[in-house]
Design an enzyme around this catalytic site. Structure first.
Site, mmCIF file in Angstrom:
data_model
loop_
_atom_site.group_PDB
_atom_site.id
_atom_site.type_symbol
_atom_site.label_atom_id
_atom_site.label_comp_id
_atom_site.label_asym_id
_atom_site.label_seq_id
_atom_site.Cartn_x
_atom_site.Cartn_y
_atom_site.Cartn_z
ATOM 1 N N LYS C 46 17.167 -84.645 -16.994
ATOM 2 C CA LYS C 46 17.349 -86.026 -16.540
ATOM 3 C C LYS C 46 17.876 -85.972 -15.111
ATOM 4 O O LYS C 46 18.454 -84.964 -14.691
ATOM 5 C CB LYS C 46 18.334 -86.760 -17.452
ATOM 6 C CG LYS C 46 19.712 -86.115 -17.511
ATOM 7 C CD LYS C 46 20.557 -86.721 -18.632
ATOM 8 C CE LYS C 46 21.795 -85.828 -18.844
ATOM 9 N NZ LYS C 46 22.529 -86.153 -20.051
ATOM 10 N N CYS C 131 15.185 -94.272 -6.443
ATOM 11 C CA CYS C 131 16.441 -94.936 -6.816
ATOM 12 C C CYS C 131 16.863 -95.841 -5.677
ATOM 13 O O CYS C 131 16.521 -95.610 -4.530
ATOM 14 C CB CYS C 131 17.573 -93.960 -7.058
ATOM 15 S SG CYS C 131 17.076 -92.294 -7.329
ATOM 16 N N THR C 196 8.013 -94.537 -12.979
ATOM 17 C CA THR C 196 7.606 -95.743 -13.705
ATOM 18 C C THR C 196 7.211 -96.878 -12.755
ATOM 19 O O THR C 196 7.557 -96.863 -11.586
ATOM 20 C CB THR C 196 8.768 -96.224 -14.594
ATOM 21 O OG1 THR C 196 9.932 -96.353 -13.784
ATOM 22 C CG2 THR C 196 9.059 -95.229 -15.707
ATOM 23 N N GLY C 247 2.616 -89.639 -16.420
ATOM 24 C CA GLY C 247 2.310 -91.052 -16.614
ATOM 25 C C GLY C 247 1.381 -91.222 -17.791
ATOM 26 O O GLY C 247 0.171 -91.075 -17.661
ATOM 27 N N THR C 270 7.337 -90.498 -22.142
ATOM 28 C CA THR C 270 7.379 -91.436 -23.258
ATOM 29 C C THR C 270 6.785 -90.871 -24.552
ATOM 30 O O THR C 270 7.255 -91.204 -25.640
ATOM 31 C CB THR C 270 6.635 -92.719 -22.836
ATOM 32 O OG1 THR C 270 7.232 -93.187 -21.624
ATOM 33 C CG2 THR C 270 6.735 -93.802 -23.885
HETATM 34 C C1 LIG Z 1 13.672 -93.649 -20.917
HETATM 35 C C2 LIG Z 1 13.187 -93.078 -19.618
HETATM 36 C C3 LIG Z 1 14.093 -92.493 -18.731
HETATM 37 C C4 LIG Z 1 13.659 -91.963 -17.519
HETATM 38 N N1 LIG Z 1 14.578 -91.381 -16.675
HETATM 39 C C5 LIG Z 1 14.140 -90.818 -15.512
HETATM 40 C C6 LIG Z 1 15.046 -90.119 -14.669
HETATM 41 O O1 LIG Z 1 16.232 -89.989 -14.947
HETATM 42 N N2 LIG Z 1 14.557 -89.602 -13.513
HETATM 43 C C7 LIG Z 1 13.234 -89.686 -13.165
HETATM 44 O O2 LIG Z 1 12.855 -89.152 -12.120
HETATM 45 N N3 LIG Z 1 12.367 -90.308 -13.955
HETATM 46 C C8 LIG Z 1 12.774 -90.876 -15.123
HETATM 47 N N4 LIG Z 1 11.863 -91.503 -15.943
HETATM 48 C C9 LIG Z 1 10.457 -91.532 -15.553
HETATM 49 C C10 LIG Z 1 9.679 -90.402 -16.244
HETATM 50 O O3 LIG Z 1 10.166 -89.151 -15.850
HETATM 51 C C11 LIG Z 1 8.173 -90.496 -15.909
HETATM 52 O O4 LIG Z 1 8.009 -90.367 -14.516
HETATM 53 C C12 LIG Z 1 7.559 -91.801 -16.346
HETATM 54 O O5 LIG Z 1 8.132 -92.256 -17.546
HETATM 55 C C13 LIG Z 1 6.039 -91.698 -16.545
HETATM 56 O O6 LIG Z 1 5.706 -90.751 -17.511
HETATM 57 P P1 LIG Z 1 5.431 -91.118 -19.065
HETATM 58 O O7 LIG Z 1 4.467 -92.238 -19.096
HETATM 59 O O8 LIG Z 1 4.915 -89.851 -19.675
HETATM 60 O O9 LIG Z 1 6.760 -91.515 -19.643
HETATM 61 C C14 LIG Z 1 12.287 -92.036 -17.165
HETATM 62 C C15 LIG Z 1 11.387 -92.603 -18.059
HETATM 63 C C16 LIG Z 1 11.800 -93.124 -19.278
HETATM 64 C C17 LIG Z 1 10.791 -93.737 -20.193
#
Ligand SMILES: Cc1cc2nc3c(=O)[nH]c(=O)nc-3n(C[C@H](O)[C@H](O)[C@H](O)COP(=O)(O)O)c2cc1C
Ligand SMILES: Cc1cc2nc3c(=O)[nH]c(=O)nc-3n(C[C@H](O)[C@H](O)[C@H](O)COP(=O)(O)OP(=O)(O)OC[C@H]3O[C@@H](n4cnc5c(N)ncnc54)[C@H](O)[C@@H]3O)c2cc1C
Ligand SMILES: Cc1cc2nc3c(=O)[nH]c(=O)nc-3n(C[C@H](O)[C@H](O)[C@H](O)COP(=O)(O)OP(=O)(O)OC[C@H]3O[C@@H](n4cnc5c(N)ncnc54)[C@H](O)[C@@H]3O)c2cc1C
Ligand SMILES: Cc1cc2nc3c(=O)[nH]c(=O)nc-3n(C[C@H](O)[C@H](O)[C@H](O)COP(=O)(O)O)c2cc1C
Ligand code: FES
Ligand code: FES
Lengths: 311, 282, 311, 282
Positions: C46, C131, C196, C247, C270
């Protein structure tokens, strides 16, 4: 107590807030075999351009999780044939009609606005500025405040009369509020939010982009959270500008979400493909929901999610 | 635009596996009375909460039960991706949301003619109903069915009975003549003095048949299968370049100006580009 | 013939291309009860910040069609406790580890980079610049080339040594290629695409935004077309820069799509929530797919969708 | 973190409607042997092609069949939205993807105590299993169940038998005492000299019970229900402010540090904000 379902965009009143989305109902004829299209708040026509266009090569679509990509490329007959054939039919049927126009240059927007000027009976003009600007490296008008402004100014100068101008924006920008403020300053009476989100699908069989045009516009329920966010942000910044909301609406609950975020009316696009009578379903369900929540008019609910926290 | 199109909840009456396909019977009410050979239906897939937002199109294999309020439509479905697999896993009694009949139908000659019906894979589906109609008009009907292998030939017994001759080809030779349908068509045209070809199947096959038909100077109507988002003419995804009577090429919607079109009017060699000279091309 | 499944980001080699996505696997411990986490190409932690953070108020999540919104707000123990507790555990377990860092100011990034400098055994540093920048009206670093550049430069100057820097970008910009070029010029060895997409859900029962933080980040299959587009565009412009793609990947086909678009490795976010062993499923299926398509290595497939049309 | 958690395909053994709920029995193998009262399971909903990407959590109502390789878990499911409605429409023989057992369990006193079990709606589910364990340890068990109306009281006959007294309250008075569970608890504590309260139900109810428990100085363990994306501790969505032994408030994950927590440690009045003084709050 009777419920007031009417909607307003700028100074124009509509019987109800459920419209078709541009490019998702052709010119109305095709849907009219499934329901009485006069029941719509309005038909928004496909975006019409100055010249006839054959659009993009095929394949033009790909289904995606809870959505689809399209790259139609604005296939259409051009404004002259459109005004000769489609518009008279719609007006004859007595369907509230919003014409969507799209240009490749600022001059195109001026030409299209002048052509619309003469047509009595139109309810509003939706100006799709999410098209590539051939004079500016193909960059989309709505991606840049200067070009967005120029397109809307061209329409404003040439439209004359009372016809409200609704500028349709793309969500593919760093700051949609900035673009919204710019086009409102340039004379837009309302905003249509949102156009499709730029996406791509690669066919893992051919191992190439699935669409002939490579990228396409993502629509459907998948993008609803993006639409709600854009509408909410813009309504917060410009509470007095009416918003025609769209993006992934397929039932009454979805439409209510956009209304609460700040939309004064809602267009239905992709949902028509899955369900030809989607607009009538949304219309019925939204009205029921609003009444069950104790609203006495649609307008009371517009932007209701912004109200101050009760303590 | 098919003016009879309506949206109904159809009940699955039966669902039987036949080779690589599922033969499905749906109870659709009056709608069946308006279905013509070549028409198709568009079905919602995945049920509530599905991630699939678009309908799937299926050619009508047969429409039966021609009395008011009661009617059945039969389909031949290949479980392929998620949508068709969902459909073929429906059981008797389940309801599916269906729009139909859609699209154009095969043109039926007013005179008795000699017809060759050519189907590829599940493309044979609409041909059996067509064959019945042609026979009832006194036509001679020969049929060629092709597929990659035996399992993918859909030719039910009652279907076979309705034709004068049936030739089968498979790519792997697992049944019938090894090769493509286009290998056997020229001889069949000659031997049976064919006046018109009706075809349905993959685009490559339709293109090859068009070439033969033009060479041999026989008419050719084909049912094309472009990927469709709506099936009812409102999305413009299903277009292909077709030359009109006026000689102008237009990007026409295969869902409402097709699926049945005259093979020779289609610009097959456009390689999925917009052919030069197409009306409105930029 | 043996298949080479190894992946490279910058100069670093990974046994396989399947990583966890930052924030979607906590620090690895929780997933280790479902599979051997050493089987991962890497764990991406994270995003860790300078100080401990309690994150955003709840509710922090909302399910959306084929996706979800989250607004965790980077809850975490702060870099010192993280280096004391989480990192030693991961390195002890012999799990290839990529640390994700996030700052609220350029100085934060510098501090975090210096802290990472001493840790031997890390495979790469992912720099989450999506951020809010407290020094710049809360605008997200990655939304602007100047601030994006400044953050990456700060990391570059302070990291020293060989540790590759992977800059993680947001898709919520008008032109992602421009931002990518900027951060690469500033010293990023690779890019993580995509974070995201900004979204919102309104709870139609309470008629307010569902998340306490109002907006949240949309993830999951719904955004895959956006990820594929971003990766394709950036790979086309910067073919020599490695991309860690993410993604909406939940199976081997999805991962292949991102690889063909130009990703050298793929993070799973996710999908872990729906299926704790999603990474292992993707890893197995992707390898099978690549082999069945005749590739002799993963690297051959990277960006394969860009090859010239065969005529 | 529940170290026994595993992912299995569970077979639906039975699915019966009981009032407003469905009582479902799932065959889960060994997993059942590790399930303790208070634990929950997380189930994938919607099947292939579903638009629902997250699991749904359900408290374990009972776990039975304690021999190697064979085990059953029972759930009480309220068909509410799309996910739970999908689950309650599964039939015997269907498979569902299940992860469990998850989370903390109710702490069982080593001495026989006098326990009051309080459940709201389907929150009664984990209490019957708990009651059995407590009885087997020689405890006296009184129970209060509350809901909006009679249909929403889940109290099966065999469950009723396992308690010393059962009090029911409904908001609409359709059965039992009209009102909330919190109206009747003080008197029950007095009359039955309660040492500990175990509760499960909506957050508002748990908060009200905590207040009473603190006033009356009895222990209180409650199973909370925060909205969960993963259920296994990796997403940080399910947090709530809890005061630790060291007096520091932390945002803890209710899926692995809960769902069972000590009521008095929860900062209930945070109004969903981060309470002041929370560790790491900015
Ligand atoms: C619950 C949650 C927490 C996330 N926390 C972070 C984070 O701390 N740092 C970061 O760079 N991206 C964070 N993301 C983004 C994910 O790393 C990723 O870039 C994004 O969710 C797209 O991928 P996915 O569709 O496979 O989830 C978070 C995503 C989710 C769903
Ligand atoms: C006019 C017409 C008639 C058809 N008749 C039949 C029939 O009788 N029997 C039958 O089994 N199938 C038929 N099809 C194909 C059918 O509509 C589906 O495309 C096919 O079943 C694959 O869908 P899927 O969801 O299983 O696959 P997926 O690969 O998951 O489909 C994804 C998307 O791609 C589209 N797609 C995929 N393959 C094709 C294709 N070959 N042609 C067009 N679109 C495609 C789908 O419509 C869908 O939008 C017909 C299609 C058309 C257009
Ligand atoms: C620890 C725990 C134990 C639970 N035990 C039971 C049980 O024994 N029986 C039962 O019927 N239900 C139980 N639930 C609630 C259940 O997990 C679902 O949230 C509920 O069934 C609604 O899901 P849905 O898909 O039908 O509704 P939807 O409204 O479609 O759900 C949408 C999303 O919101 C979340 N959500 C909605 N309502 C709640 C809620 N009240 N609490 C938490 N998340 C919510 C869902 O998880 C999902 O992500 C429990 C939840 C938790 C966290
Ligand atoms: C096939 C298709 C064609 C479209 N054509 C147009 C168009 O011509 N002009 C326009 O402004 N928007 C066009 N759009 C965008 C829609 O009007 C709408 O903004 C978008 O699809 C989001 O709404 P939806 O999710 O309800 O479809 C098109 C969308 C689709 C799917
Ligand atoms: S499928 Fe939509 S126009 Fe033909
Ligand atoms: S539900 Fe994901 S951490 Fe608790």
């Amino acid at each position: 107590m009777s419920f007031d379902y009417s909607a307003s965009l700028g100074n124009t009143r509509f019987e109800n807030p459920i419209f078709t989305a541009s490019g998702c109902a052709s010119s109305g004829r095709e849907l009219s075999q499934f329901f009485d299209i006069r029941q719509l708040g309005a038909i928004v026509t496909k975006s019409i351009m100055v010249k006839p266009r054959s659009g993009r090569a095929t394949p033009r679509m790909a289904e995606t999780p809870s959505g689809m990509l399209n790259s139609i490329g604005l296939q259409g007959p051009g404004v002259d044939i459109f005004l000769e054939k489609d518009i008279p039919w719609l007006l004859e049927q007595n369907v509230p009609t919003v014409v969507s126009i799209a240009g490749e240059s600022v001059e195109d927007y001026a030409v299209l606005a002048r052509k619309m000027r003469g047509i009595s009976g139109l309810k509003a003009l939706e100006v799709n500025i999410s098209c590539p600007n051939v004079e500016n490296r193909g960059q989309v008008f709505a991606c840049n405040s200067t070009t967005a402004r120029a397109a809307i100014e061209a329409v404003r100068r040439n439209i004359g009369g009372e016809l409200p101008i609704i500028a349709k924006l793309t969500p593919d920008v760093t700051n949609i509020v900035e673009i919204a403020e710019e086009v409102v300053a340039a004379g837009a009476d309302g905003l249509a939010l949102i156009n499709t989100v730029l996406g791509m699908v690669i066919d893992t069989n051919t191992m190439r982009p699935k669409l002939a045009g490579k990228t396409g516009g993502l629509s459907g329920p998948a993008i609803r959270p993006v639409a709600v966010r854009a509408i909410y942000q813009v309504h917060a910044a410009l509470p007095h500008v009416s918003i025609l909301g769209m993006g992934g609406v397929s039932n009454g609950r979805d439409a209510l979400e956009l209304i609460l975020a700040g939309a004064s009316a809602v267009s239905i696009g992709t949902a028509n493909f899955g369900n030809p009578s989607a607009t009538m379903l949304v219309k019925r369900e939204l009205e029921e929901l609003l009444i069950s929540k104790g609203f006495s008019s649609l307008k009371e609910a517009v932007g209701y999610a912004h109200r101050a926290e009760q303590l | 635009m098919n003016k009879f199109a309506e949206q109904v909840v159809a009940e699955v009456v039966s669902n039987k596996r036949v080779g690589a396909y599922h033969h499905m019977v749906l109870s659709v009410g009056d709608l069946a009375n308006h279905a013509k050979p070549g028409n198709f239906v568009a079905i919602s897939v995945g049920g509530a909460g599905s991630s699939m937002v678009l309908r799937r199109a299926f050619a009508i294999y047969r429409a039966t039960g021609r009395e008011s309020g009661v009617g059945y439509i039969e389909l031949v479905v290949a479980p392929h991706g998620q949508g068709s697999t969902w459909l073929t896993s429906r059981s008797a009694g389940d309801g599916v949301d269906l729009v139909g009949p859609l699209g154009t139908a095969f043109g039926i000659p007013t005179q008795p003619v000699r017809a060759l019906l050519v189907g590829g894979g599940y493309g044979s589906a609409p041909l059996f109903g067509l064959s019945e109609v042609l026979k009832s008009r006194g036509c001679r009907v020969d049929m060629v069915l092709g597929a990659s292998s035996a399992m993918k030939i859909y030719a039910p017994l009652e279907g076979k009975r309705s034709v004068n001759s049936l030739t089968i080809t498979t790519d792997d030779g697992s049944t019938g003549i090894p090769g493509k349908v286009s290998d056997v068509i020229p001889e069949l045209i000659e031997n049976n003095q064919i006046d018109i070809i009706y075809s349905c199947g993959p685009m490559g096959m339709l293109e090859a048949i068009t070439k033969i038909a033009v060479e041999k100077d026989v008419m050719h109507q084909c049912a094309i299968e472009e990927s469709m988002a709506c099936g009812i003419g409102i999305c413009m995804t299903c277009v292909l370049p077709i030359k009109g009577e006026d000689g102008v090429i237009r990007m026409l919607r295969s869902c409402i100006d097709g699926p049945v079109v005259n093979g020779e009017n289609v610009i097959w060699d456009s390689n999925r580009e917009i052919p030069e000279g197409t009306w409105g091309a930029l």
